[in-house]
Design a protein around this motif. Structure first.
Motif, PDB file in Angstrom:
ATOM      1  N   THR A 278       7.391  12.207  12.802  1.00  0.00           N
ATOM      2  CA  THR A 278       6.690  11.125  13.477  1.00  0.00           C
ATOM      3  C   THR A 278       6.679   9.898  12.568  1.00  0.00           C
ATOM      4  OG1 THR A 278       5.269  12.685  14.652  1.00  0.00           O
ATOM      5  CG2 THR A 278       4.504  10.411  14.515  1.00  0.00           C
ATOM      6  N   VAL A 279       7.096   8.766  13.091  1.00  0.00           N
ATOM      7  CA  VAL A 279       7.128   7.538  12.296  1.00  0.00           C
ATOM      8  C   VAL A 279       5.691   7.070  12.065  1.00  0.00           C
ATOM      9  CG1 VAL A 279       7.910   5.146  12.176  1.00  0.00           C
ATOM     10  CG2 VAL A 279       9.368   6.893  13.252  1.00  0.00           C
ATOM     11  N   PRO A 280       5.246   7.000  10.823  1.00  0.00           N
ATOM     12  CA  PRO A 280       3.868   6.544  10.563  1.00  0.00           C
ATOM     13  C   PRO A 280       3.738   5.048  10.835  1.00  0.00           C
ATOM     14  CG  PRO A 280       5.031   6.848   8.507  1.00  0.00           C
ATOM     15  CD  PRO A 280       5.957   7.339   9.578  1.00  0.00           C
ATOM     16  N   GLU A 281       2.537   4.641  11.164  1.00  0.00           N
ATOM     17  CA  GLU A 281       2.319   3.214  11.387  1.00  0.00           C
ATOM     18  C   GLU A 281       2.560   2.440  10.105  1.00  0.00           C
ATOM     19  OE1 GLU A 281      -0.921   0.242  13.544  1.00  0.00           O
ATOM     20  OE2 GLU A 281      -1.471   2.295  13.048  1.00  0.00           O
ATOM     21  N   GLN A 282       2.153   3.026   8.996  1.00  0.00           N
ATOM     22  CA  GLN A 282       2.387   2.425   7.686  1.00  0.00           C
ATOM     23  C   GLN A 282       3.056   3.470   6.816  1.00  0.00           C
ATOM     24  OE1 GLN A 282      -0.892   0.351   5.629  1.00  0.00           O
ATOM     25  NE2 GLN A 282      -0.460   1.704   3.918  1.00  0.00           N
TER      26      GLN A 282
ATOM     27  N   ASP B 106       0.857  -1.168   0.000  1.00  0.00           N
ATOM     28  CA  ASP B 106       0.000   0.000   0.000  1.00  0.00           C
ATOM     29  C   ASP B 106       0.900   1.226   0.000  1.00  0.00           C
ATOM     30  OD1 ASP B 106      -1.769   2.049   0.387  1.00  0.00           O
ATOM     31  OD2 ASP B 106      -2.908   1.052   1.971  1.00  0.00           O
ATOM     32  N   PHE B 107       0.930   1.938  -1.129  1.00  0.00           N
ATOM     33  CA  PHE B 107       1.831   3.072  -1.260  1.00  0.00           C
ATOM     34  C   PHE B 107       1.217   4.371  -0.742  1.00  0.00           C
ATOM     35  CE2 PHE B 107       3.826   0.548  -4.880  1.00  0.00           C
ATOM     36  CZ  PHE B 107       4.823   0.068  -4.051  1.00  0.00           C
ATOM     37  N   SER B 108       0.172   4.229   0.060  1.00  0.00           N
ATOM     38  CA  SER B 108      -0.319   5.397   0.778  1.00  0.00           C
ATOM     39  C   SER B 108       0.368   5.426   2.143  1.00  0.00           C
ATOM     40  CB  SER B 108      -1.837   5.316   0.960  1.00  0.00           C
ATOM     41  OG  SER B 108      -2.161   4.336   1.930  1.00  0.00           O
ATOM     42  N   CYS B 109      -0.043   6.349   2.984  1.00  0.00           N
ATOM     43  CA  CYS B 109       0.519   6.418   4.334  1.00  0.00           C
ATOM     44  C   CYS B 109      -0.474   5.896   5.368  1.00  0.00           C
ATOM     45  CB  CYS B 109       0.933   7.847   4.666  1.00  0.00           C
ATOM     46  SG  CYS B 109       2.377   8.381   3.715  1.00  0.00           S
ATOM     47  N   GLY B 110      -1.458   5.104   4.894  1.00  0.00           N
ATOM     48  CA  GLY B 110      -2.389   4.468   5.805  1.00  0.00           C
ATOM     49  C   GLY B 110      -3.220   5.441   6.619  1.00  0.00           C
ATOM     50  N   GLY B 111      -3.562   6.563   6.039  1.00  0.00           N
ATOM     51  CA  GLY B 111      -4.346   7.553   6.762  1.00  0.00           C
ATOM     52  C   GLY B 111      -3.525   8.560   7.537  1.00  0.00           C
ATOM     53  N   PHE B 112      -2.229   8.305   7.657  1.00  0.00           N
ATOM     54  CA  PHE B 112      -1.341   9.235   8.364  1.00  0.00           C
ATOM     55  C   PHE B 112      -1.044  10.435   7.462  1.00  0.00           C
ATOM     56  CE2 PHE B 112       2.969  10.822   9.048  1.00  0.00           C
ATOM     57  CZ  PHE B 112       2.984  11.059  10.408  1.00  0.00           C
ATOM     58  N   THR B 113      -1.122  11.623   8.012  1.00  0.00           N
ATOM     59  CA  THR B 113      -0.694  12.824   7.282  1.00  0.00           C
ATOM     60  C   THR B 113       0.313  13.573   8.132  1.00  0.00           C
ATOM     61  OG1 THR B 113      -2.559  14.086   8.170  1.00  0.00           O
ATOM     62  CG2 THR B 113      -2.838  13.074   5.993  1.00  0.00           C
ATOM     63  N   GLY B 114       1.384  13.904   7.536  1.00  0.00           N
ATOM     64  CA  GLY B 114       2.443  14.621   8.239  1.00  0.00           C
ATOM     65  C   GLY B 114       3.663  14.681   7.355  1.00  0.00           C
ATOM     66  N   GLN B 115       4.588  15.522   7.724  1.00  0.00           N
ATOM     67  CA  GLN B 115       5.806  15.626   6.938  1.00  0.00           C
ATOM     68  C   GLN B 115       6.957  15.991   7.863  1.00  0.00           C
ATOM     69  OE1 GLN B 115       4.004  18.872   4.586  1.00  0.00           O
ATOM     70  NE2 GLN B 115       5.905  20.004   4.953  1.00  0.00           N
ATOM     71  N   PRO B 116       8.155  15.625   7.460  1.00  0.00           N
ATOM     72  CA  PRO B 116       9.297  15.924   8.319  1.00  0.00           C
ATOM     73  C   PRO B 116       9.522  17.425   8.447  1.00  0.00           C
ATOM     74  CG  PRO B 116      10.033  15.127   6.191  1.00  0.00           C
ATOM     75  CD  PRO B 116       8.563  14.958   6.207  1.00  0.00           C
ATOM     76  N   SER B 117      10.032  17.811   9.581  1.00  0.00           N
ATOM     77  CA  SER B 117      10.395  19.210   9.789  1.00  0.00           C
ATOM     78  C   SER B 117      11.902  19.332   9.615  1.00  0.00           C
ATOM     79  CB  SER B 117       9.992  19.666  11.194  1.00  0.00           C
ATOM     80  OG  SER B 117      10.466  20.969  11.450  1.00  0.00           O
ATOM     81  N   LEU B 118      12.309  20.121   8.641  1.00  0.00           N
ATOM     82  CA  LEU B 118      13.726  20.382   8.432  1.00  0.00           C
ATOM     83  C   LEU B 118      14.093  21.561   9.328  1.00  0.00           C
ATOM     84  CD1 LEU B 118      16.008  19.197   6.756  1.00  0.00           C
ATOM     85  CD2 LEU B 118      15.473  20.841   4.952  1.00  0.00           C
ATOM     86  N   ASP B 119      14.606  21.236  10.520  1.00  0.00           N
ATOM     87  CA  ASP B 119      14.824  22.267  11.537  1.00  0.00           C
ATOM     88  C   ASP B 119      15.912  23.247  11.120  1.00  0.00           C
ATOM     89  OD1 ASP B 119      12.903  20.973  13.135  1.00  0.00           O
ATOM     90  OD2 ASP B 119      14.425  19.575  13.862  1.00  0.00           O
ATOM     91  N   THR B 120      17.021  22.709  10.623  1.00  0.00           N
ATOM     92  CA  THR B 120      18.097  23.568  10.129  1.00  0.00           C
ATOM     93  C   THR B 120      18.706  22.942   8.884  1.00  0.00           C
ATOM     94  OG1 THR B 120      19.803  22.491  11.482  1.00  0.00           O
ATOM     95  CG2 THR B 120      18.663  24.409  12.445  1.00  0.00           C
ATOM     96  N   ALA B 121      19.211  23.776   7.992  1.00  0.00           N
ATOM     97  CA  ALA B 121      19.903  23.322   6.789  1.00  0.00           C
ATOM     98  C   ALA B 121      20.967  24.359   6.473  1.00  0.00           C
ATOM     99  CB  ALA B 121      18.925  23.180   5.633  1.00  0.00           C
ATOM    100  N   THR B 122      22.241  23.982   6.685  1.00  0.00           N
ATOM    101  CA  THR B 122      23.317  24.963   6.560  1.00  0.00           C
ATOM    102  C   THR B 122      24.485  24.419   5.756  1.00  0.00           C
ATOM    103  OG1 THR B 122      24.335  24.229   8.633  1.00  0.00           O
ATOM    104  CG2 THR B 122      22.708  25.999   8.782  1.00  0.00           C
ATOM    105  N   ILE B 123      25.241  25.351   5.200  1.00  0.00           N
ATOM    106  CA  ILE B 123      26.530  25.061   4.567  1.00  0.00           C
ATOM    107  C   ILE B 123      27.555  25.967   5.236  1.00  0.00           C
ATOM    108  CG2 ILE B 123      27.866  25.126   2.436  1.00  0.00           C
ATOM    109  CD1 ILE B 123      25.305  24.680   0.888  1.00  0.00           C
ATOM    110  N   ALA B 124      28.554  25.363   5.875  1.00  0.00           N
ATOM    111  CA  ALA B 124      29.583  26.138   6.586  1.00  0.00           C
ATOM    112  C   ALA B 124      28.948  27.102   7.588  1.00  0.00           C
ATOM    113  CB  ALA B 124      30.477  26.872   5.596  1.00  0.00           C
ATOM    114  N   GLY B 125      27.893  26.660   8.236  1.00  0.00           N
ATOM    115  CA  GLY B 125      27.236  27.458   9.265  1.00  0.00           C
ATOM    116  C   GLY B 125      26.225  28.465   8.759  1.00  0.00           C
ATOM    117  N   ALA B 126      26.154  28.678   7.453  1.00  0.00           N
ATOM    118  CA  ALA B 126      25.210  29.643   6.880  1.00  0.00           C
ATOM    119  C   ALA B 126      23.993  28.916   6.333  1.00  0.00           C
ATOM    120  CB  ALA B 126      25.875  30.434   5.771  1.00  0.00           C
ATOM    121  N   PRO B 127      22.806  29.509   6.470  1.00  0.00           N
ATOM    122  CA  PRO B 127      21.589  28.852   5.957  1.00  0.00           C
ATOM    123  C   PRO B 127      21.674  28.600   4.457  1.00  0.00           C
ATOM    124  CG  PRO B 127      21.026  30.659   7.418  1.00  0.00           C
ATOM    125  CD  PRO B 127      22.503  30.773   7.186  1.00  0.00           C
TER     126      PRO B 127
END
Length: 637
Positions: free
Chosen positions: A179-183, A125-146
């Motif tokens: 959050t790790v989805p159940e499926q 099942d290539f759905s997320c089994g009813g789960f909706t959510g997405q990862p939060s990219l808290d920080t993304a930097t190169i050499a300390g700069a965004p």
């Protein structure tokens, strides 16, 4: 008319302007043996299908630190990607895969709501089994700069401060949580306290010499195309958890008991299963864990294209050794088919290593759980199934992926037949040997042939080259038809010895590299000594159908040799096998090479002198997917 006058008239005719001559029509080459229009060889990929003198590929090394909160199912991580540009040109931007975004409410999968793919007992099942959510990219930097970044669904574009020059490298730093989805789209998830974690960190997309950036979105049916590199990963989990992962465990003294370490040492020397965690110990942290506090597990992996892991507090853990490789099976006490899994796993790794290419990593581990079958370097996820045959097939198939695409790194997001199909092909022989002497073992290798009749409906079947996200019957197009294709190439076209040597050559040539279909075709031609363009055209690029027929048999003339009139009535050509039965009851079987069709779709075979043919039959062993059996035989009335 004098000779001189005749000569002058002839010269005048020859010298007449082209406009006065009959115009010849341009006729395309319609021969089934015409060359495939493959990409021109160059300094990166040669005409023999091998990497050229200037072949290159990118490299991505990862350092990841992550922790799992099992109370909230929250996975948090930090990573550094060290990316090396081996391309001959500067890169102003980079592309990454951020595939947990497939569960976002605005994702392609959430919008399309595609139906599951069903393979026998196994359903993806290539759905997320009813789960909706997405990862939060808290920080993304190169050499300390965004970073300057833009996300498009499951892909992320990074615009660099300055182009990354050839031979230069850059470090990309990320912090993220989700959050790790159940499926998790059929390839990761959780079941009670058991977690199977994959596609869980930002990963580099492949930049290659064929297509540049390969940034096709992750939809489900198309799997992965990844760069090779080294991983250094630490994972912190609750005290009761055991962890299995891609890579070697670097701190066993900190996370395993003395008894477990001793048993692992014994298992490496054992041909049979050694219990690292027994059934009586499973689920009892006082007996399976060295203490009562969270533990950090440290793993490293060399020259792999991905990293996955699993954790649970209640595993039974068996292990054995083969040629220095640790074979591990971890499963819950309820998995009733898994006590035999250790034997299945060891047999499979041994067979593939000895038949095709030696397994290159320190361990091969399989984990029982909710994922219906998925592969990662050194680690596979396999469910508990209803019978031994299904259990063996799924377990062995996922381990077969250690060869395709973990060793031979083809683009399975575009060409699943080079991944699932090649793997299904090598699985057939492995299963036949494991179950030899049983009805299942004695028939499994012809299973794809039996499936052909119901999966080759005109107007519905699609060529193997079709993008997997557009395929309506992926089980046939991605798995079973390419397995049948290679089986027939081996047994009926090249012969086992010739095929096996060429196929091993292909694996060794493209181990830890990125082959394309053209590279595979060219290596097989170069190593086998047979031009196979006719074969690949029919099997890969079209839905051609085979129909070989015996049209008639006529008595011999002065040479006293009867003529057997054969025809190829379909759109596919193959060699033919002809069995003749004579008036005295004796038979003769003749193997006719595919060149019998060099001059067109009809061929006449001359029987031995002085013999009267009573019956003639093509494909007497019924090994081909011939679409009309009614015309396979002629018999004198």
């Amino acid at each position: 008319m004098s000779n001189f006058h005749r000569f002058a008239v002839m010269l005048a005719t020859v010298a007449a302007p082209l406009s006065a001559q009959p115009r010849e029509l341009s006729v395309a080459d319609s021969s089934p043996f015409r060359q495939l229009p493959l990409p021109s060889p160059n300094e990166y990929r040669g005409g023999d299908g091998r990497p050229g003198p200037r072949y290159w590929q990118q490299r991505a090394d990862y350092r990841i630190v992550a922790s799992l909160d099992t109370a909230t199912h929250m996975l948090r991580g930090r990573e550094t990607i060290h990316y090396v540009n081996n391309a001959p040109r500067a890169l102003p931007y980079l592309w990454l895969q951020v595939e947990q975004n497939i569960c976002a409410p605005t994702s392609i999968m959430s919008t399309l709501d595609q139906p599951p793919l069903v393979f026998g007992e196994v359903s993806f099942d290539f759905s997320c089994g009813g789960f909706t959510g997405q990862p939060s990219l808290d920080t993304a930097t190169i050499a300390g700069a965004p970073m300057k970044r833009t996300r498009y669904g499951t892909t992320l574009r990074i615009d660099l401060p300055r182009p990354l020059a050839p031979g230069a490298s850059v470090d990309l730093d990320f912090a993220w949580h989700f959050t790790v989805p159940e499926q998790g789209v059929g390839r990761m998830g959780r079941d009670g306290p058991l977690y199977e974690i994959a596609q869980w960190y930002p990963r580099m997309a492949v930049y290659d010499d064929v297509r540049g950036w390969n940034q096709e979105p992750y939809i489900g049916a198309g799997e992965f195309y990844l760069e090779y590199g080294d991983f250094d990963v630490t994972l912190t989990l609750p005290a009761s958890y055991l962890v299995a992962a891609t890579g070697e465990l670097r701190n066993p003294e900190a996370v395993l008991t003395a008894a477990q370490r001793a048993r692992l040492a014994a298992a490496r020397r054992s041909d049979t299963a050694v219990a690292i965690v027994t059934r009586a110990e499973a689920g009892d942290p006082r007996r399976t864990r060295p203490g009562n506090h969270p533990y950090t597990w440290h793993f490293t992996a060399t020259n792999v294209r991905d990293f996955a892991w699993a954790g649970a507090p209640n595993w039974i853990w068996d292990a054995s050794g083969y040629d220095g490789i640790l074979i591990q099976t971890l499963y819950r006490p309820t998995a009733d088919k898994w006590p035999e899994a250790q034997k299945m796993a060891r047999t499979t790794i041994k067979h593939f290593s000895e038949q095709w290419y030696r397994y290159p990593w320190p361990h091969a581990t399989t984990v029982e759980g909710p994922v219906q079958g998925m592969e990662y370097p050194m680690l596979t996820f396999v469910p508990n199934l209803s019978n031994r045959q299904e259990q063996f097939w799924d377990l062995a198939h996922e381990f077969g992926h250690e060869w395709f695409p973990m060793i031979v790194g083809s683009n399975e997001r575009l060409y699943p037949w080079m991944d699932e199909g090649f793997n299904s092909f090598i699985d057939l022989r492995n299963a036949a040997l494991y179950f030899a002497g049983t009805a299942y073992g004695d028939t499994i290798e012809v299973n794809p042939l039996h499936l052909a009749a119901t999966h080759t409906t005109a107007g519905q079947e699609q060529p193997l080259i079709t993008n997997p996200t557009e395929v309506r019957d992926l089980m046939w197009t991605g798995y079973q038809k390419p397995a049948l294709m290679l089986h027939l190439l081996r047994t009926e076209v090249l012969g086992p010895e010739r095929f096996d040597a060429a196929f091993r050559d292909y694996i060794a040539t493209w181990a830890f590299k990125h082959p394309t279909p053209a590279d595979f075709f060219r290596v097989m031609r170069d190593a086998s000594g047979m031009d196979l363009d006719w074969f690949w055209r029919d099997w890969v690029y079209t839905t051609a159908r085979l129909d070989q027929a015996v049209d008639s048999v006529t008595a011999g003339g002065a040479d006293r040799r009867a003529r057997v009139w054969l025809s190829s009535r379909g759109t596919m050509i193959m060699p033919a096998e002809l069995r003749l039965t004579f008036d005295d009851g004796t038979t003769e079987t003749v193997r006719l090479p595919v060149q019998m069709w060099n001059l067109g779709p009809r061929f006449t075979y001359r029987a031995p002198a002085g013999r009267t043919v009573r019956r003639a039959e093509v494909d007497p062993r019924k090994v081909y997917p011939d679409m009309d059996r009614a015309n396979d035989a002629w018999e004198r009335r």
